[in-house]
Design a protein around this motif. Structure first.
Motif, PDB file in Angstrom:
ATOM      1  N   LEU A  27       1.009  -1.058   0.003  1.00 24.99           N
ATOM      2  CA  LEU A  27       0.137   0.006  -0.096  1.00 24.99           C
ATOM      3  C   LEU A  27       0.831   1.344   0.006  1.00 24.99           C
ATOM      4  N   ASP A  28       2.031   1.221   0.993  1.00 26.17           N
ATOM      5  CA  ASP A  28       2.770   2.431   0.928  1.00 26.17           C
ATOM      6  C   ASP A  28       3.786   2.647  -0.441  1.00 26.17           C
ATOM      7  N   PHE A  29       4.173   1.597  -1.010  1.00 30.97           N
ATOM      8  CA  PHE A  29       4.747   1.390  -2.058  1.00 30.97           C
ATOM      9  C   PHE A  29       3.881   2.033  -3.199  1.00 30.97           C
ATOM     10  N   CYS A  30       2.796   1.546  -3.612  1.00 35.35           N
ATOM     11  CA  CYS A  30       1.855   1.837  -4.346  1.00 35.35           C
ATOM     12  C   CYS A  30       1.499   3.545  -4.365  1.00 35.35           C
ATOM     13  N   ARG A  31       1.257   3.905  -3.097  1.00 39.56           N
ATOM     14  CA  ARG A  31       1.083   5.384  -2.772  1.00 39.56           C
ATOM     15  C   ARG A  31       2.261   6.232  -3.193  1.00 39.56           C
ATOM     16  N   ARG A  32       3.457   5.820  -2.762  1.00 44.03           N
ATOM     17  CA  ARG A  32       4.691   6.497  -3.347  1.00 44.03           C
ATOM     18  C   ARG A  32       4.669   6.437  -4.795  1.00 44.03           C
ATOM     19  N   ALA A  33       4.513   5.353  -5.662  1.00 46.80           N
ATOM     20  CA  ALA A  33       4.631   5.096  -6.737  1.00 46.80           C
ATOM     21  C   ALA A  33       3.579   6.106  -7.628  1.00 46.80           C
ATOM     22  N   SER A  34       2.422   6.178  -7.054  1.00 50.99           N
ATOM     23  CA  SER A  34       1.066   6.998  -7.690  1.00 50.99           C
ATOM     24  C   SER A  34       1.673   8.557  -7.623  1.00 50.99           C
ATOM     25  N   ARG A  35       2.236   8.840  -6.684  1.00 46.15           N
ATOM     26  CA  ARG A  35       2.811  10.377  -6.319  1.00 46.15           C
ATOM     27  C   ARG A  35       4.026  10.499  -7.099  1.00 46.15           C
ATOM     28  N   LYS A  36       4.703   9.575  -7.826  1.00 48.34           N
ATOM     29  CA  LYS A  36       5.589   9.930  -8.754  1.00 48.34           C
ATOM     30  C   LYS A  36       5.232   9.993 -10.057  1.00 48.34           C
ATOM     31  N   GLY A  37       3.847   9.616 -10.215  1.00 49.31           N
ATOM     32  CA  GLY A  37       3.217   9.768 -11.586  1.00 49.31           C
ATOM     33  C   GLY A  37       2.817   8.296 -12.247  1.00 49.31           C
ATOM     34  N   TRP A  38       3.226   7.183 -11.546  1.00 52.26           N
ATOM     35  CA  TRP A  38       2.989   5.892 -12.083  1.00 52.26           C
ATOM     36  C   TRP A  38       1.863   5.410 -11.610  1.00 52.26           C
ATOM     37  N   LYS A  39       1.085   4.688 -12.799  1.00 50.85           N
ATOM     38  CA  LYS A  39      -0.535   4.250 -12.805  1.00 50.85           C
ATOM     39  C   LYS A  39      -0.107   2.887 -12.181  1.00 50.85           C
ATOM     40  N   ILE A  40      -1.187   2.642 -11.309  1.00 51.18           N
ATOM     41  CA  ILE A  40      -1.312   1.609 -10.339  1.00 51.18           C
ATOM     42  C   ILE A  40      -2.519   0.862 -10.817  1.00 51.18           C
ATOM     43  N   ALA A  41      -2.523  -0.439 -11.118  1.00 51.97           N
ATOM     44  CA  ALA A  41      -3.529  -1.115 -11.586  1.00 51.97           C
ATOM     45  C   ALA A  41      -3.851  -2.502 -10.746  1.00 51.97           C
ATOM     46  N   LEU A  42      -5.034  -2.856 -10.310  1.00 55.17           N
ATOM     47  CA  LEU A  42      -5.333  -4.208  -9.537  1.00 55.17           C
ATOM     48  C   LEU A  42      -5.624  -5.051 -10.862  1.00 55.17           C
ATOM     49  N   VAL A  43      -5.218  -6.369 -10.638  1.00 50.03           N
ATOM     50  CA  VAL A  43      -5.527  -7.210 -11.813  1.00 50.03           C
ATOM     51  C   VAL A  43      -6.133  -8.634 -10.951  1.00 50.03           C
ATOM     52  N   PRO A  44      -7.529  -8.703 -10.601  1.00 53.92           N
ATOM     53  CA  PRO A  44      -7.977  -9.452  -9.749  1.00 53.92           C
ATOM     54  C   PRO A  44      -7.975 -11.054 -10.508  1.00 53.92           C
ATOM     55  N   GLU A  45      -7.952 -11.092 -12.065  1.00 57.01           N
ATOM     56  CA  GLU A  45      -8.014 -12.306 -12.667  1.00 57.01           C
ATOM     57  C   GLU A  45      -6.540 -12.777 -12.711  1.00 57.01           C
ATOM     58  N   PHE A  46      -5.572 -12.312 -12.138  1.00 54.20           N
ATOM     59  CA  PHE A  46      -4.157 -12.755 -11.946  1.00 54.20           C
ATOM     60  C   PHE A  46      -3.741 -13.658 -10.981  1.00 54.20           C
ATOM     61  N   ARG A  47      -3.440 -14.801 -10.870  1.00 49.59           N
ATOM     62  CA  ARG A  47      -3.180 -15.881  -9.942  1.00 49.59           C
ATOM     63  C   ARG A  47      -1.869 -15.927  -9.585  1.00 49.59           C
ATOM     64  N   VAL A  48      -1.413 -16.242  -8.240  1.00 48.73           N
ATOM     65  CA  VAL A  48      -0.325 -16.325  -7.680  1.00 48.73           C
ATOM     66  C   VAL A  48      -0.275 -17.868  -6.985  1.00 48.73           C
ATOM     67  N   LEU A  49       0.874 -18.485  -7.134  1.00 43.76           N
ATOM     68  CA  LEU A  49       0.853 -19.733  -6.418  1.00 43.76           C
ATOM     69  C   LEU A  49       2.137 -19.519  -5.427  1.00 43.76           C
ATOM     70  N   HIS A  50       1.765 -19.822  -4.147  1.00 42.57           N
ATOM     71  CA  HIS A  50       2.888 -19.598  -3.140  1.00 42.57           C
ATOM     72  C   HIS A  50       3.313 -21.020  -2.933  1.00 42.57           C
ATOM     73  N   HIS A  51       4.490 -21.529  -3.262  1.00 43.31           N
ATOM     74  CA  HIS A  51       4.976 -22.827  -2.858  1.00 43.31           C
ATOM     75  C   HIS A  51       5.422 -22.790  -1.380  1.00 43.31           C
ATOM     76  N   HIS A  52       5.243 -24.043  -0.764  1.00 37.49           N
ATOM     77  CA  HIS A  52       5.249 -24.325   0.534  1.00 37.49           C
ATOM     78  C   HIS A  52       4.631 -23.597   1.412  1.00 37.49           C
ATOM     79  N   GLY A  53       3.459 -23.039   0.951  1.00 34.54           N
ATOM     80  CA  GLY A  53       2.425 -22.702   1.955  1.00 34.54           C
ATOM     81  C   GLY A  53       2.585 -21.460   2.911  1.00 34.54           C
ATOM     82  N   ALA A  54       3.557 -20.550   2.592  1.00 35.80           N
ATOM     83  CA  ALA A  54       3.837 -19.752   3.528  1.00 35.80           C
ATOM     84  C   ALA A  54       2.870 -18.648   3.607  1.00 35.80           C
TER      85      ALA A  54
END
Length: 144
Positions: A27-54
């Motif tokens: 959240l902090d990183f995205c807020r700082r990136a947005s203030r620098k002019g970068w576009k922030i996007a949420l991609v809910p259809e993107f899936r991530v697999l966490h190996h080892h269940g951490a």
């Protein structure tokens, strides 16, 4: 969850803020990136697999796949960093009131809880009490 970015974003924005214990770095990183002019996007259809269940949901102090003590302190830290001391104070007040209400309702719930669920219930209640104590201590420190 996952966070992906171009190398240029990292170079301009800088690393994640290590003062956050577990939550809010993204959240902090995205807020700082947005203030620098970068576009922030949420991609809910993107899936991530966490190996080892951490996951933080299995750590001591976790409740319902979250760790309220770390979550609440990081939210207050984020509020102070991005909104100021007054906003952080209000966030602490709301979190304390919510925690007290949750603990009060849990004490009533315990009367109707089957014995088979009491151990998990008591563990979750203890996590909420620790989180409330941590927020109260932080509130006292902020006043001094």
């Amino acid at each position: 969850a996952a966070l992906a970015m171009r190398r240029d974003v990292w170079s301009q924005v800088g690393p994640l803020d290590e003062r956050f214990q577990f939550y809010c770095q993204d959240l902090d990183f995205c807020r700082r990136a947005s203030r620098k002019g970068w576009k922030i996007a949420l991609v809910p259809e993107f899936r991530v697999l966490h190996h080892h269940g951490a996951t933080i949901g299995r750590a001591p102090g976790a409740q319902n796949r979250q760790h309220p003590e770390l979550l609440w302190t990081d939210l207050v830290r984020w509020a102070e960093k991005h909104r100021g001391v007054g906003w952080a104070h209000k966030a602490r007040q709301v979190l304390r009131a919510g925690a007290r209400l949750r603990l009060a309702t849990r004490s009533l719930e315990r009367l109707f809880l089957p014995a088979t669920r009491r151990r998990a219930w008591e563990r979750d209640t203890a996590a909420l009490r620790r989180a409330l104590t941590r927020i109260q201590v932080a509130a006292k420190s902020a006043r001094n």
